[in-house]
Write a protein that holds these residues in place. Sequence first.
Motif, PDB file in Angstrom:
ATOM      1  N   ARG A   1      12.960 -39.698  -3.829  1.00  0.00           N
ATOM      2  CA  ARG A   1      13.189 -40.846  -2.956  1.00  0.00           C
ATOM      3  C   ARG A   1      14.605 -40.766  -2.391  1.00  0.00           C
ATOM      4  NH1 ARG A   1      10.181 -44.850  -1.840  1.00  0.00           N
ATOM      5  NH2 ARG A   1       8.847 -44.634  -3.677  1.00  0.00           N
TER       6      ARG A   1
ATOM      7  N   PRO B   1       8.256 -41.947   3.106  1.00  0.00           N
ATOM      8  CA  PRO B   1       7.550 -43.181   2.734  1.00  0.00           C
ATOM      9  C   PRO B   1       6.392 -43.512   3.675  1.00  0.00           C
ATOM     10  CG  PRO B   1       9.717 -43.691   3.613  1.00  0.00           C
ATOM     11  CD  PRO B   1       9.629 -42.195   3.510  1.00  0.00           C
TER      12      PRO B   1
ATOM     13  N   ASP C   1       7.840 -48.474  -4.922  1.00  0.00           N
ATOM     14  CA  ASP C   1       9.267 -48.309  -4.632  1.00  0.00           C
ATOM     15  C   ASP C   1      10.079 -47.923  -5.859  1.00  0.00           C
ATOM     16  OD1 ASP C   1       8.821 -48.932  -1.982  1.00  0.00           O
ATOM     17  OD2 ASP C   1       9.438 -51.033  -2.187  1.00  0.00           O
TER      18      ASP C   1
ATOM     19  N   THR D   1      10.932 -42.689  -8.342  1.00  0.00           N
ATOM     20  CA  THR D   1      11.987 -41.918  -7.680  1.00  0.00           C
ATOM     21  C   THR D   1      11.625 -40.452  -7.483  1.00  0.00           C
ATOM     22  OG1 THR D   1      13.096 -41.514  -9.786  1.00  0.00           O
ATOM     23  CG2 THR D   1      13.804 -43.448  -8.516  1.00  0.00           C
TER      24      THR D   1
END
Length: 177
Positions: free
Chosen positions: A120, A150, A158, A161
């Motif tokens: 992420r 995303p 969310d 990671t």
Amino acid sequence: MNLSTGRVVIIVALIVVGLAVLANGFVGGTTTAATPSGSVAPTGSPSVGGTDSSPSETESPTATPSPQTKGVLIMALNGTDVTGAAAAAQTMLVDDGYKAPVIAADAPVQGVKKTTVYYRDDDNAAQNKSDATYIADNYFSGAPVKKLDPNVYSDVPDSVTVVVVVGDDYASTLTGG
């Protein structure tokens, strides 16, 4: 004035001029000077004692953080037609201390040949990338590491990671093919 006093005055004058040049000669933001640790930093930064308080145009490089090998929130996605490939990868990582807040699922793209580990790209991107690289190198034979898009992986929570998209290379180790 005798000869030795004249020499001292000249030496002192040269030292003063030299210090003035050093203090004021490197005010531009593009010149670099060695810091005491041996790394290079822009002049005018606090590490080299300059008086220029304006922000530097050059960012000093940051060290890559050490990977976290426990507690990282991960998710595995199956990009193959081998049932359970993502679940097997996710279980392997969870058994080694990683955390999976959701169950493994199918990837939005199928027919993936090579397993890819995504991280992420957020405020902790450097740490996330370090964690993803560690996972890729130690569990998936040096799989490529990329930023997580995303828009493509919109079903990934969310909090996750690192995402492993399992490809045929890993799935074949499960089926013996």
